[in-house]
Design a protein around this motif. Structure first.
Motif, PDB file in Angstrom:
ATOM      1  N   UNK A 126      29.279  58.807 129.988  1.00 48.36           N
ATOM      2  CA  UNK A 126      28.574  57.789 129.192  1.00 48.36           C
ATOM      3  C   UNK A 126      29.474  57.215 128.102  1.00 48.36           C
ATOM      4  N   UNK A 127      30.239  58.070 127.432  1.00 54.55           N
ATOM      5  CA  UNK A 127      31.101  57.585 126.341  1.00 54.55           C
ATOM      6  C   UNK A 127      32.232  56.715 126.857  1.00 54.55           C
ATOM      7  N   UNK A 128      32.806  57.079 127.986  1.00 56.11           N
ATOM      8  CA  UNK A 128      33.869  56.261 128.569  1.00 56.11           C
ATOM      9  C   UNK A 128      33.284  54.944 129.076  1.00 56.11           C
ATOM     10  N   UNK A 129      32.106  54.986 129.662  1.00 55.96           N
ATOM     11  CA  UNK A 129      31.446  53.758 130.109  1.00 55.96           C
ATOM     12  C   UNK A 129      31.174  52.832 128.929  1.00 55.96           C
ATOM     13  N   UNK A 130      30.745  53.387 127.810  1.00 57.80           N
ATOM     14  CA  UNK A 130      30.509  52.583 126.602  1.00 57.80           C
ATOM     15  C   UNK A 130      31.821  51.994 126.079  1.00 57.80           C
ATOM     16  N   UNK A 131      32.890  52.759 126.165  1.00 52.67           N
ATOM     17  CA  UNK A 131      34.204  52.275 125.740  1.00 52.67           C
ATOM     18  C   UNK A 131      34.640  51.088 126.597  1.00 52.67           C
ATOM     19  N   UNK A 132      34.501  51.209 127.900  1.00 54.91           N
ATOM     20  CA  UNK A 132      34.866  50.114 128.797  1.00 54.91           C
ATOM     21  C   UNK A 132      34.023  48.877 128.492  1.00 54.91           C
ATOM     22  N   UNK A 133      32.733  49.077 128.282  1.00 63.53           N
ATOM     23  CA  UNK A 133      31.853  47.947 127.962  1.00 63.53           C
ATOM     24  C   UNK A 133      32.312  47.242 126.684  1.00 63.53           C
ATOM     25  N   UNK A 134      32.726  48.023 125.685  1.00 65.94           N
ATOM     26  CA  UNK A 134      33.201  47.431 124.434  1.00 65.94           C
ATOM     27  C   UNK A 134      34.502  46.662 124.641  1.00 65.94           C
ATOM     28  N   UNK A 135      35.399  47.178 125.463  1.00 68.38           N
ATOM     29  CA  UNK A 135      36.629  46.439 125.780  1.00 68.38           C
ATOM     30  C   UNK A 135      36.299  45.115 126.454  1.00 68.38           C
ATOM     31  N   UNK A 136      35.331  45.158 127.362  1.00 74.90           N
ATOM     32  CA  UNK A 136      34.972  43.955 128.111  1.00 74.90           C
ATOM     33  C   UNK A 136      34.171  42.960 127.283  1.00 74.90           C
ATOM     34  N   UNK A 137      33.645  43.392 126.146  1.00 78.58           N
ATOM     35  CA  UNK A 137      33.035  42.438 125.220  1.00 78.58           C
ATOM     36  C   UNK A 137      34.103  41.577 124.566  1.00 78.58           C
ATOM     37  N   UNK A 138      35.271  42.156 124.369  1.00 78.17           N
ATOM     38  CA  UNK A 138      36.383  41.430 123.742  1.00 78.17           C
ATOM     39  C   UNK A 138      37.130  40.555 124.752  1.00 78.17           C
TER      40      UNK A 138
END
Length: 118
Positions: free
Chosen positions: A41-53
């Motif tokens: 879940x934490x890595x998935x959230x990290x990827x999502x945050x990268x893809x927001x940028x």
């Protein structure tokens, strides 16, 4: 040519040498193993945050994505993400990725330099 970072869950290693060993162990288990695990879940959230940028390279119609492979989430397994970015944009992109990892309580490791970031 790409610039690679590794990001993982866990305690921040005491030094670069220890971080290199932790990275190798995680890489062998989660990325070189016979069976990939879904990203945590934490890595998935990290990827999502990268893809927001920056958008995923698979959806990059304007050629603005810094990622060297996609979908970006495919670079993750379990508590580890090992991903590349375009060398020409590595300064800005890796700095942001490292700061984001730190803000989310994740460890960021520069694979080329064998050192912890930031």
């Amino acid at each position: 040519m790409s610039y690679d970072l590794a990001v993982w869950e866990g305690r921040r290693p005491a030094d670069d040498r220890t971080a290199g060993r932790v990275f190798n162990t995680l890489h062998d288990r989660y990325l070189d193993g016979e069976t990939a695990e879904p990203p945590s879940e934490r890595i998935t959230a990290y990827v999502a945050a990268l893809l927001e940028r920056w958008c995923d390279i698979t959806r990059d119609e304007e050629e603005t994505s810094p990622w060297s492979v996609g979908p970006l989430i495919d670079s993750a397994s379990g508590p580890l993400m090992y991903f590349g970015m375009d060398w020409s944009r590595a300064g800005e992109t890796s700095a942001y990725a490292a700061e984001l990892a730190d803000s989310m309580g994740l460890v960021c490791f520069d694979v080329q330099e064998n050192r912890l970031r930031p």
